[in-house]
Design a protein around this motif. Structure first.
Motif, mmCIF file in Angstrom:
data_model
loop_
_atom_site.group_PDB
_atom_site.id
_atom_site.type_symbol
_atom_site.label_atom_id
_atom_site.label_comp_id
_atom_site.label_asym_id
_atom_site.label_seq_id
_atom_site.Cartn_x
_atom_site.Cartn_y
_atom_site.Cartn_z
ATOM 1 N N LEU A 26 53.705 3.033 15.450
ATOM 2 C CA LEU A 26 54.805 2.059 15.515
ATOM 3 C C LEU A 26 55.437 1.838 16.558
ATOM 4 C CD1 LEU A 26 56.270 -0.059 13.721
ATOM 5 C CD2 LEU A 26 57.776 1.769 13.319
ATOM 6 N N ILE A 27 55.934 3.105 17.415
ATOM 7 C CA ILE A 27 56.563 2.928 18.500
ATOM 8 C C ILE A 27 55.900 2.535 19.670
ATOM 9 C CG2 ILE A 27 57.626 4.554 20.360
ATOM 10 C CD1 ILE A 27 58.740 6.141 17.868
ATOM 11 N N ARG A 28 54.489 3.043 19.597
ATOM 12 C CA ARG A 28 53.486 2.289 20.904
ATOM 13 C C ARG A 28 53.421 0.747 20.518
ATOM 14 N NH1 ARG A 28 51.200 6.887 19.349
ATOM 15 N NH2 ARG A 28 49.701 5.934 17.980
ATOM 16 N N MET A 29 53.147 0.314 19.429
ATOM 17 C CA MET A 29 53.266 -1.083 19.189
ATOM 18 C C MET A 29 54.748 -2.016 19.491
ATOM 19 S SD MET A 29 52.576 -3.105 15.253
ATOM 20 C CE MET A 29 53.961 -2.585 14.599
ATOM 21 N N VAL A 30 55.773 -1.349 19.041
ATOM 22 C CA VAL A 30 57.046 -1.989 19.482
ATOM 23 C C VAL A 30 57.115 -1.981 21.088
ATOM 24 C CG1 VAL A 30 59.461 -1.682 19.239
ATOM 25 C CG2 VAL A 30 58.273 -1.463 17.413
ATOM 26 N N MET A 31 56.930 -1.083 21.625
ATOM 27 C CA MET A 31 56.851 -0.715 23.194
ATOM 28 C C MET A 31 56.028 -1.957 23.700
ATOM 29 S SD MET A 31 59.235 1.471 23.783
ATOM 30 C CE MET A 31 60.145 1.124 22.374
ATOM 31 N N HIS A 32 55.016 -2.256 23.196
ATOM 32 C CA HIS A 32 53.925 -3.271 23.511
ATOM 33 C C HIS A 32 54.617 -4.578 23.400
ATOM 34 C CE1 HIS A 32 50.604 -6.037 23.353
ATOM 35 N NE2 HIS A 32 50.192 -5.330 24.262
ATOM 36 N N ASP A 33 55.217 -4.808 22.181
ATOM 37 C CA ASP A 33 55.875 -5.966 21.616
ATOM 38 C C ASP A 33 57.149 -6.393 22.700
ATOM 39 O OD1 ASP A 33 53.730 -6.416 19.905
ATOM 40 O OD2 ASP A 33 55.182 -5.823 18.248
ATOM 41 N N LEU A 34 57.560 -5.334 23.114
ATOM 42 C CA LEU A 34 59.046 -5.706 24.022
ATOM 43 C C LEU A 34 58.562 -5.837 25.570
ATOM 44 C CD1 LEU A 34 61.434 -2.832 22.736
ATOM 45 C CD2 LEU A 34 61.859 -5.186 22.715
ATOM 46 N N ARG A 35 57.427 -5.515 25.798
ATOM 47 C CA ARG A 35 56.858 -5.718 27.264
ATOM 48 C C ARG A 35 56.716 -7.093 27.563
ATOM 49 N NH1 ARG A 35 51.858 -2.368 28.944
ATOM 50 N NH2 ARG A 35 50.725 -3.687 27.448
ATOM 51 N N SER A 36 56.213 -7.807 26.728
ATOM 52 C CA SER A 36 55.563 -9.244 27.060
ATOM 53 C C SER A 36 56.977 -10.036 27.183
ATOM 54 C CB SER A 36 54.918 -10.038 25.942
ATOM 55 O OG SER A 36 53.666 -9.344 26.112
ATOM 56 N N MET A 76 63.544 -10.093 21.709
ATOM 57 C CA MET A 76 63.814 -8.514 21.969
ATOM 58 C C MET A 76 64.825 -8.085 20.853
ATOM 59 S SD MET A 76 63.366 -7.950 26.010
ATOM 60 C CE MET A 76 64.237 -9.364 26.477
ATOM 61 N N GLN A 77 65.881 -8.775 20.608
ATOM 62 C CA GLN A 77 66.922 -8.481 19.775
ATOM 63 C C GLN A 77 66.390 -8.309 18.295
ATOM 64 O OE1 GLN A 77 70.139 -11.293 20.034
ATOM 65 N NE2 GLN A 77 70.593 -10.609 21.892
ATOM 66 N N ASN A 78 65.325 -9.233 18.065
ATOM 67 C CA ASN A 78 64.847 -9.288 16.648
ATOM 68 C C ASN A 78 63.962 -8.064 16.473
ATOM 69 O OD1 ASN A 78 66.067 -11.706 16.086
ATOM 70 N ND2 ASN A 78 64.268 -12.967 16.524
ATOM 71 N N ILE A 79 63.252 -7.744 17.617
ATOM 72 C CA ILE A 79 62.431 -6.487 17.458
ATOM 73 C C ILE A 79 63.117 -5.283 17.542
ATOM 74 C CG2 ILE A 79 60.948 -5.150 18.957
ATOM 75 C CD1 ILE A 79 59.723 -7.609 20.101
ATOM 76 N N VAL A 80 64.394 -4.917 18.120
ATOM 77 C CA VAL A 80 65.280 -4.054 17.989
ATOM 78 C C VAL A 80 65.784 -4.096 16.690
ATOM 79 C CG1 VAL A 80 67.442 -2.833 18.794
ATOM 80 C CG2 VAL A 80 65.657 -3.547 20.375
ATOM 81 N N SER A 81 66.230 -5.227 15.864
ATOM 82 C CA SER A 81 66.647 -5.086 14.562
ATOM 83 C C SER A 81 65.853 -4.764 13.580
ATOM 84 C CB SER A 81 67.324 -6.489 14.274
ATOM 85 O OG SER A 81 68.307 -6.839 15.167
ATOM 86 N N ASP A 82 64.474 -5.113 13.652
ATOM 87 C CA ASP A 82 63.368 -4.875 12.692
ATOM 88 C C ASP A 82 63.243 -3.225 12.912
ATOM 89 O OD1 ASP A 82 63.039 -7.330 12.411
ATOM 90 O OD2 ASP A 82 61.255 -7.652 13.357
ATOM 91 N N MET A 83 63.337 -2.551 14.269
ATOM 92 C CA MET A 83 63.398 -0.995 14.393
ATOM 93 C C MET A 83 64.418 -0.499 13.555
ATOM 94 S SD MET A 83 60.516 -0.465 15.764
ATOM 95 C CE MET A 83 60.950 1.455 16.000
ATOM 96 N N LEU A 84 65.526 -1.006 13.479
ATOM 97 C CA LEU A 84 66.588 -0.374 12.777
ATOM 98 C C LEU A 84 66.449 -0.541 11.451
ATOM 99 C CD1 LEU A 84 69.553 -1.394 15.228
ATOM 100 C CD2 LEU A 84 68.599 0.649 15.175
ATOM 101 N N ASP A 85 65.688 -1.333 10.786
ATOM 102 C CA ASP A 85 65.515 -1.688 9.327
ATOM 103 C C ASP A 85 64.762 -0.623 8.954
ATOM 104 O OD1 ASP A 85 67.245 -3.995 9.370
ATOM 105 O OD2 ASP A 85 65.117 -5.371 9.456
ATOM 106 N N PHE A 86 63.855 0.134 9.695
ATOM 107 C CA PHE A 86 63.301 1.291 9.110
ATOM 108 C C PHE A 86 63.870 2.183 8.512
ATOM 109 C CE2 PHE A 86 59.798 -0.659 11.796
ATOM 110 C CZ PHE A 86 58.682 -0.458 10.919
#
Length: 130
Positions: A26-36, A76-86
């Motif tokens: 998941l962390i690798r996927m999120v890092m990839h999703d933040l890169r773009s 990027m804010q949404n991605i970080v919020s999604d991570m906090l939802d974990f």
């Protein structure tokens, strides 16, 4: 009873290892999703920095770059919020609520996010209405 205890310990160990592997993935996927979106913001900033000092804020290039940066920062804010939802997922407190969405808005956000990257590679992204 010793065999049952050993089996329980082994099961817990496997479960913990699987959870660790899933989090790593998941962390690798999120890092990839933040890169773009980060690269798109960097490209938009570079475009604005290369403009002549007399360029007006309402110039179409500036407006487009600002829109792209706003869209990417929201993504990027949404991605970080999604991570906090974990944390809520892990504790069983996450509530999913179905909501309507506008597909055109999603497509526009995607074009904003990836437009800078595409332009840097000589590709033009555009939405064509049906």
């Amino acid at each position: 009873r010793i065999v049952e205890a050993a089996t329980a310990v082994e099961l817990k160990l496997r479960t913990a290892e699987a959870a660790k592997a899933a989090r790593g993935s998941l962390i690798r996927m999120v890092m990839h999703d933040l890169r773009s979106p980060l690269l798109s913001v960097a490209n938009a900033v570079a475009i604005v920095q290369d403009l002549k000092p007399e360029t007006r804020v309402d110039d179409s290039v500036v407006v487009e770059c600002m829109r792209a940066m706003a869209t990417c920062s929201q993504l990027m804010q949404n991605i970080v919020s999604d991570m906090l939802d974990f944390e809520r997922i892990d504790s069983g407190r996450l509530v999913l609520v179905p909501a309507a969405m506008r597909v055109l808005q999603l497509l526009e956000a995607a074009a904003d996010t990836f437009g800078g990257l595409a332009a840097a590679k000589g590709v033009t992204l555009r939405l064509i209405p049906l």
